[in-house]
Scaffold this active site. Sequence first.
Site, PDB file in Angstrom:
ATOM      1  N   GLU A   1      10.483  -4.744   4.494  1.00  0.00           N
ATOM      2  CA  GLU A   1      10.551  -6.155   4.101  1.00  0.00           C
ATOM      3  C   GLU A   1      10.242  -6.298   2.611  1.00  0.00           C
ATOM      4  O   GLU A   1      10.943  -6.982   1.857  1.00  0.00           O
ATOM      5  CB  GLU A   1       9.532  -6.988   4.904  1.00  0.00           C
ATOM      6  CG  GLU A   1       9.824  -7.115   6.383  1.00  0.00           C
ATOM      7  CD  GLU A   1       9.129  -6.041   7.216  1.00  0.00           C
ATOM      8  OE1 GLU A   1       8.883  -4.933   6.680  1.00  0.00           O
ATOM      9  OE2 GLU A   1       8.846  -6.331   8.398  1.00  0.00           O
TER      10      GLU A   1
ATOM     11  N   GLY B   1      -4.926  -1.805   4.872  1.00  0.00           N
ATOM     12  CA  GLY B   1      -4.117  -2.934   4.400  1.00  0.00           C
ATOM     13  C   GLY B   1      -4.765  -4.281   4.653  1.00  0.00           C
ATOM     14  O   GLY B   1      -4.868  -5.131   3.763  1.00  0.00           O
ATOM     15  N   ARG B   2      -5.258  -4.485   5.887  1.00  0.00           N
ATOM     16  CA  ARG B   2      -5.811  -5.806   6.228  1.00  0.00           C
ATOM     17  C   ARG B   2      -7.222  -5.996   5.697  1.00  0.00           C
ATOM     18  O   ARG B   2      -7.832  -7.030   5.921  1.00  0.00           O
ATOM     19  CB  ARG B   2      -5.751  -6.013   7.740  1.00  0.00           C
ATOM     20  CG  ARG B   2      -6.397  -4.921   8.560  1.00  0.00           C
ATOM     21  CD  ARG B   2      -6.026  -5.023  10.045  1.00  0.00           C
ATOM     22  NE  ARG B   2      -6.520  -3.895  10.823  1.00  0.00           N
ATOM     23  CZ  ARG B   2      -5.882  -2.745  10.966  1.00  0.00           C
ATOM     24  NH1 ARG B   2      -4.725  -2.550  10.354  1.00  0.00           N
ATOM     25  NH2 ARG B   2      -6.383  -1.770  11.690  1.00  0.00           N
TER      26      ARG B   2
ATOM     27  N   LYS C   1       9.231  -0.906  14.174  1.00  0.00           N
ATOM     28  CA  LYS C   1       9.830  -0.564  12.871  1.00  0.00           C
ATOM     29  C   LYS C   1      10.925   0.481  13.051  1.00  0.00           C
ATOM     30  O   LYS C   1      12.022   0.364  12.498  1.00  0.00           O
ATOM     31  CB  LYS C   1       8.765   0.026  11.930  1.00  0.00           C
ATOM     32  CG  LYS C   1       7.770  -0.956  11.375  1.00  0.00           C
ATOM     33  CD  LYS C   1       6.864  -0.245  10.361  1.00  0.00           C
ATOM     34  CE  LYS C   1       5.650  -1.065  10.020  1.00  0.00           C
ATOM     35  NZ  LYS C   1       4.678  -0.355   9.182  1.00  0.00           N
TER      36      LYS C   1
ATOM     37  N   HIS D   1      -4.576 -33.331  17.456  1.00  0.00           N
ATOM     38  CA  HIS D   1      -3.427 -34.137  17.885  1.00  0.00           C
ATOM     39  C   HIS D   1      -2.303 -33.254  18.397  1.00  0.00           C
ATOM     40  O   HIS D   1      -1.155 -33.692  18.457  1.00  0.00           O
ATOM     41  CB  HIS D   1      -2.974 -35.023  16.720  1.00  0.00           C
ATOM     42  CG  HIS D   1      -4.058 -35.951  16.276  1.00  0.00           C
ATOM     43  ND1 HIS D   1      -4.240 -37.203  16.834  1.00  0.00           N
ATOM     44  CD2 HIS D   1      -5.076 -35.783  15.388  1.00  0.00           C
ATOM     45  CE1 HIS D   1      -5.299 -37.774  16.273  1.00  0.00           C
ATOM     46  NE2 HIS D   1      -5.831 -36.931  15.399  1.00  0.00           N
TER      47      HIS D   1
ATOM     48  N   LYS E   1       0.838  -1.196   0.000  1.00  0.00           N
ATOM     49  CA  LYS E   1       0.000   0.000   0.000  1.00  0.00           C
ATOM     50  C   LYS E   1       0.877   1.252   0.000  1.00  0.00           C
ATOM     51  O   LYS E   1       0.701   2.163  -0.790  1.00  0.00           O
ATOM     52  CB  LYS E   1      -0.920  -0.034   1.227  1.00  0.00           C
ATOM     53  CG  LYS E   1      -1.837   1.149   1.336  1.00  0.00           C
ATOM     54  CD  LYS E   1      -2.809   0.994   2.501  1.00  0.00           C
ATOM     55  CE  LYS E   1      -3.527   2.313   2.747  1.00  0.00           C
ATOM     56  NZ  LYS E   1      -4.493   2.262   3.834  1.00  0.00           N
TER      57      LYS E   1
ATOM     58  N   GLU F   1      -4.785  -6.718  14.798  1.00  0.00           N
ATOM     59  CA  GLU F   1      -4.277  -5.402  14.400  1.00  0.00           C
ATOM     60  C   GLU F   1      -5.404  -4.371  14.464  1.00  0.00           C
ATOM     61  O   GLU F   1      -5.166  -3.188  14.687  1.00  0.00           O
ATOM     62  CB  GLU F   1      -3.671  -5.450  12.980  1.00  0.00           C
ATOM     63  CG  GLU F   1      -2.773  -4.274  12.665  1.00  0.00           C
ATOM     64  CD  GLU F   1      -1.931  -4.451  11.413  1.00  0.00           C
ATOM     65  OE1 GLU F   1      -0.719  -4.703  11.512  1.00  0.00           O
ATOM     66  OE2 GLU F   1      -2.490  -4.343  10.298  1.00  0.00           O
TER      67      GLU F   1
HETATM   68  O1  F6P Z   1       3.083  -3.313   9.783  1.00  0.00           O
HETATM   69  C1  F6P Z   1       1.724  -3.147   9.653  1.00  0.00           C
HETATM   70  C2  F6P Z   1       1.285  -2.842   8.255  1.00  0.00           C
HETATM   71  O2  F6P Z   1       1.197  -1.478   8.082  1.00  0.00           O
HETATM   72  C3  F6P Z   1      -0.039  -3.527   7.975  1.00  0.00           C
HETATM   73  O3  F6P Z   1      -1.114  -2.850   8.475  1.00  0.00           O
HETATM   74  C4  F6P Z   1       0.005  -3.652   6.505  1.00  0.00           C
HETATM   75  O4  F6P Z   1      -0.944  -4.548   6.037  1.00  0.00           O
HETATM   76  C5  F6P Z   1       1.430  -4.091   6.311  1.00  0.00           C
HETATM   77  O5  F6P Z   1       2.159  -3.361   7.274  1.00  0.00           O
HETATM   78  C6  F6P Z   1       2.002  -3.881   4.939  1.00  0.00           C
HETATM   79  O6  F6P Z   1       1.960  -2.546   4.563  1.00  0.00           O
HETATM   80  P1  F6P Z   1       2.151  -2.121   3.066  1.00  0.00           P
HETATM   81  O7  F6P Z   1       1.061  -2.713   2.260  1.00  0.00           O
HETATM   82  O8  F6P Z   1       2.127  -0.630   3.056  1.00  0.00           O
HETATM   83  O9  F6P Z   1       3.496  -2.640   2.603  1.00  0.00           O
END
Ligand code: F6P
Length: 537
Positions: free
Chosen positions: A203, A255-256, A501, A372, A197, A341
């Site tokens: 990452e 995002g979620r 972060k 199990h 987003k 979240e």
């Molecule tokens: O670390 C939390 C977050 O902001 C989430 O809410 C989001 O889904 C994820 O990181 C990834 O964010 P982005 O889509 O901006 O890379």
Amino acid sequence: MSHNWNALAQHRAATETRPILSLFDGNGRAAEYSVRLGNLLFDYSKTNIDATARGLLLELAQEAEIEARRDAMFAGAKINETEGRAVLHTALRNLDGALVVDGADVMPEIRTTLARMEAFAEDVRNGVLLGQGGPITDVVNIGIGGSDLGPAMAAIALSPFSDGPRLHFVSNVDGAQITETLAGLNPGTTLVIVASKTFTTIETMTNAETARRWMAETVSDPAAQFCAVSTSAERTAAFGIPPERVFGFADWVGGRYSMWGPVGLALMLGIGPTNFRRFLAGGAAMDTHFREAPLNANMPVLLALVGLWHHQICGHGSRAVLPYDQRLSRLPAYLQQLEMESNGKRVSMDGQDLTRVSGPVVWGEPGTNGQHAFYQLIHQGTAVVPCEFILGARGHEPDLAHHQTLLVANCLAQSEALLRGRTLEEARAMMAAAGLQGAELDRQARHRVFPGNRPSTTLIYPQLTPEVLGQIIALYEHRVFVEGVILGINSFDQWGVELGKELANALQPVLEGHATTEGKDGSTTQLVEYVRGARGS
Ligand code: F6P
């Protein structure tokens, strides 16, 4: 604070030891404590909720003005107050009509982007859009959190509908994941989706750079096999992805909550636009139900109230999501982000400390595997874990119907066992039948007692299809919303992820030896030194 919280607490105290089983005595409870949407059935009768509790819970919902808040969300009001944003993921699946946000109708752009995604997906799937080594055989979605969990979960869930390129998902910054994913792939026939987003997430950007270097080793124009999903046209351009392969969305899609739009591109490539539309239609059907059904027959509202009852009133600190559908293996992880979240907050919308505990820990694994592993604790541990069973009546393997029968039998047996338990007398009779006597019989019998009276709900559907998956995901989204409104939480921000972060960014140069550990606590300093020593840096 509403007197209903106190009334609910008192009612709980008065009924805590009542056997849930006793509520079933010839009163049609199963039907009365269930709600249906089409073929989807949510049965919450195996809980200790009775008419009084339900009435009080519904009053809580009314007092929180759920209907007005819901309508405000659907209408595009800026209910995400800490970020000054509307919350309109629902607009991604209710595609007709107009919806004005900040003076402009947002629907034409949603429809145009969806049509662009569909044309792109068809071109890839039909071999019109080729990789530099031939037709695209593999798609790698690079994203994390909301830019990964939705499509990754759904790609597994809807694998029987998959007739496109193979889908792979890379989320972790741990180089192991991208190494192992790319190892089996041909760069010339691989399409990489960078899904973020913000297009700043460390990452994702690190993995995207690594994928681009991998591609560049054998492909002359790596950027031609990249596309992007983001709200930032500037940053995707800076990464080198041309605008025609960027699929944008607005900041009012959290995002979620984003898998319904461009974040779902990988899924669409796998199952095709028609099936993707079926998924959207399932979500839209749940939206209509949520908007139109009275509160006492409203599935998301009742799912939320059951959750609040168990967490807020009964004090059960976690809830288990237990899909008896192997293809929903990633649903618990998806719901962990969606629920935790969203509602894992410590202050209410107005910035005041919450006076109640916030969101429960959500966890789970598919049945029968979990049986199990951790069901021992669920049945005999001292902590009560409310269980949410999710069950498909039919599988997608007609030749293996006997497997499905066993799967269903196990799911029903678990909720029955939680409800009934096994008394000491029953356990003693078992041990006596096995030939034990005296003190040894007593001792062995006590180990075989199940307290029972442990609550569970069951969400059941005929078969896992794109529509059903859409219904389930939208159901849980609205459940989170209802719980958040009743607790006074902003379910749509996530400030709690920021501090880690920031500190990770600051620690990177420390680990690389470009900065010192000055100001760090002793434990962090020791761990940094350990890592430096192990790496010889
Ligand atoms: O670390 C939390 C977050 O902001 C989430 O809410 C989001 O889904 C994820 O990181 C990834 O964010 P982005 O889509 O901006 O890379």
